[in-house]
Scaffold this active site. Structure first.
Site, PDB file in Angstrom:
ATOM      1  N   TYR A  51      11.797  -1.843  -8.297  1.00  0.00           N
ATOM      2  CA  TYR A  51      10.979  -2.954  -8.018  1.00  0.00           C
ATOM      3  C   TYR A  51       9.482  -2.110  -8.025  1.00  0.00           C
ATOM      4  CZ  TYR A  51       8.218  -6.651  -5.695  1.00  0.00           C
ATOM      5  OH  TYR A  51       7.451  -7.616  -5.358  1.00  0.00           O
ATOM      6  N   LYS A  65       1.431   0.935   0.927  1.00  0.00           N
ATOM      7  CA  LYS A  65       2.045   0.971   1.897  1.00  0.00           C
ATOM      8  C   LYS A  65       1.448   1.954   3.039  1.00  0.00           C
ATOM      9  CE  LYS A  65       5.972  -1.389   0.369  1.00  0.00           C
ATOM     10  NZ  LYS A  65       6.642  -1.664  -0.809  1.00  0.00           N
ATOM     11  N   ASP A  73       6.010   5.341  -9.298  1.00  0.00           N
ATOM     12  CA  ASP A  73       5.428   4.441  -8.331  1.00  0.00           C
ATOM     13  C   ASP A  73       5.980   5.227  -6.973  1.00  0.00           C
ATOM     14  OD1 ASP A  73       5.254   2.434  -6.774  1.00  0.00           O
ATOM     15  OD2 ASP A  73       6.420   0.856  -7.968  1.00  0.00           O
TER      16      ASP A  73
HETATM   17  C1  LIG Z   1       6.347  -2.382  -2.186  1.00  0.00           C
HETATM   18  C2  LIG Z   1       6.338  -1.891  -3.486  1.00  0.00           C
HETATM   19  C3  LIG Z   1       5.322  -2.460  -4.415  1.00  0.00           C
HETATM   20  C4  LIG Z   1       4.629  -3.533  -4.012  1.00  0.00           C
HETATM   21  O1  LIG Z   1       3.669  -3.261  -3.376  1.00  0.00           O
HETATM   22  P1  LIG Z   1       2.961  -4.589  -2.612  1.00  0.00           P
HETATM   23  O2  LIG Z   1       1.703  -4.295  -1.658  1.00  0.00           O
HETATM   24  O3  LIG Z   1       3.828  -5.447  -2.037  1.00  0.00           O
HETATM   25  O4  LIG Z   1       2.321  -5.569  -3.873  1.00  0.00           O
HETATM   26  C5  LIG Z   1       5.547  -1.804  -5.710  1.00  0.00           C
HETATM   27  N1  LIG Z   1       6.384  -0.618  -5.828  1.00  0.00           N
HETATM   28  C6  LIG Z   1       7.016  -0.144  -4.780  1.00  0.00           C
HETATM   29  C7  LIG Z   1       8.042   1.155  -5.405  1.00  0.00           C
HETATM   30  C8  LIG Z   1       7.347  -0.745  -3.559  1.00  0.00           C
HETATM   31  O5  LIG Z   1       8.108  -0.293  -2.588  1.00  0.00           O
END
Ligand SMILES: *Cc1c(COP(=O)(O)O)cnc(C)c1O
Length: 440
Positions: free
Chosen positions: A154, A277, A249
């Site tokens: 994701y 995060k 990511d």
């Molecule tokens: C949480 C997450 C996102 C999205 O971040 P948001 O701040 O919720 O838009 C993208 N990539 C990864 C790997 C994530 O865990």
């Protein structure tokens, strides 16, 4: 504020139920992010009144040991004094200027010092923005269109990346999302996580059209799935050979899979990195960055356009700086990892003693317990886990005072404040919950 202590609770939650009823008339599904609605496990989501350290309290007065931590950001625990102070101080100087401020430079300095592969960084407000922007940059830098992503990874909810997404989407059983036009995902190629051969074949066939490979270097959004040895190395070699960019990511894995990031843990330098995060310490901040030759193509240094009214706002920057500075205390991060290691050991032993098949994947301070006897190495094997069993386990744990992710395909996150008392609570909760799982 007095500190919170979790204890077994009765599932009597009139205030949460009343709020949820109101919320459902006002917010889609009663929430502002799908997984919070408990659809993956059933039941009524707890409305949270406050958090303190490793615990949070719902509006009905039940206290839980938290293993979600706002889905990762709060590695220092709830309301960490240093972070709260930094936010308070910053707020008194104004909440946003729409002009540069020193805190942006200070956080950028720390981020660049943390990741060897990052020379420059651009702050945005969410992980979604970070990945969306990194893709745009990869396409701008290469003049190519195709993006390769992995099944079950994701990367936020930008259109181009909502192809075979994991976690929330998977839990709700939706293959993709209505509203994403086929044309927008036509340039997104999806292959199995850890499937080196599939990536090799893709590059052999279309290597000269691929702008980037984007990957969670440790998958976290189908539950925790580590990269098999050689997987990240192969991605690095193939992208380099074919002139494509490698995007890590690390929105989840940054300061989680390792005291720095997965790229340091596994010794692979991506071209671009997405962060989120932990970087915002619980406030909305995220970032993308990488080698200067690429980042200098971002406006106004270069032509690739990307902007943000509240990007780099002083509150989020202050929270991020305070979080990273506190986390740099020698031995502190290791506490969060040690607790995760202990907790998974306890869980594995308890399940084994009861003959309950359980596969636990842990990397650093994040872990997932899959109710399956088979190894989980990709999305297909993750989906073999028994969701009903997880749902029952989740509710038992909740009743014992432990708040796990309300979905079988998410990570649990630990904090530097998880201590011996928390481990004792965890052990009791796990034993009692697995006992009752056997009965059910
Ligand atoms: C949480 C997450 C996102 C999205 O971040 P948001 O701040 O919720 O838009 C993208 N990539 C990864 C790997 C994530 O865990």
């Amino acid at each position: 504020m007095t500190s919170l202590r979790a204890a077994p609770v009765t599932p009597v939650i009139p205030r949460s139920e009343a709020l949820f009823a109101d919320a459902q008339a006002l917010l889609p599904g009663g929430v502002n992010s799908p997984v919070r609605a408990f659809r993956g496990v059933g039941g009524t989501p707890r409305f949270i009144a406050r958090g303190n350290g490793a615990y949070m309290e719902d509006v009905d007065g039940h206290v839980y040991l938290d293993l979600v931590f706002s889905w990762g950001p709060l590695i220092l625990g709830h309301a960490a004094p240093r972070v709260v102070q930094a936010i308070t101080d910053a707020a008194q100087r104004g909440t946003s200027y729409g002009a540069p401020c020193e805190l942006e430079v200070e956080l950028a300095r720390r981020v660049v010092a943390t990741f060897p592969a990052l020379e420059m960084v651009r702050f945005v407000n969410s992980g979604t923005e970070a990945t969306m922007s990194a893709l745009r940059l990869a396409r701008a830098a290469t003049g190519r269109s195709l993006i390769v992503k992995f099944d079950g990874c994701y990367h936020g909810h930008a259109d181009a990346l909502l192809a075979a997404a994991g976690s929330g989407v998977a839990t709700l059983g939706l293959p993709d999302s209505p509203g994403v036009s086929p044309a927008v995902v036509a340039d997104t190629l999806v292959v199995g996580y850890n499937d080196v051969e599939a990536v090799e074949q893709l590059f052999a066939a279309r290597g000269d059209q691929i702008a980037a490979v984007i990957v969670e270097p440790v998958a976290g959004n189908m539950g925790v799935v580590p990269p098999v040895p050689g997987f990240l190395e192969a991605l690095r070699a193939l992208t380099t050979k074919h002139g494509a960019l490698l995007i890590f990511d690390e929105v989840m894995t940054g300061w989680r899979a390792h005291a720095q990031g997965a790229q340091v843990r596994y010794g692979i330098a991506p071209d671009l990195t997405c962060l989120g995060k932990v970087i915002g310490g619980g406030l909305p901040a995220a970032a993308y960055g990488g080698r200067a030759e690429y980042m200098k193509q971002v406006a106004p240094a270069g032509k690739m356009y990307q902007a943000g009214t509240l990007a780099g706002n002083p509150l989020a920057m202050a929270a991020g700086i305070a979080t990273l500075d506190e986390l740099a205390t020698p031995g502190l991060w290791a506490r969060a990892e040690r607790w995760a290691a202990e907790a998974t050991r306890v869980l594995a032993a308890s399940a084994a003693a009861r003959g309950i098949p359980l596969t636990i994947n842990r990397v650093g301070t994040m872990f997932t317990a899959f109710f399956t006897g088979d190894p989980v190495t990709d999305y297909v094997t993750a989906k073999r886990a028994d969701r009903d069993r997880y749902a029952r386990f989740f509710h038992q744990m909740l009743a014992e005072g432990v708040y796990l992710a309300p979905s079988a395909f998410e990570a649990a996150f630990t904090s530097v404040l998880h201590d011996e008392a928390a481990l004792l609570l965890w052990r009791r909760a796990v034993d009692a919950s697995l006992d009752r799982l056997g009965e059910g």
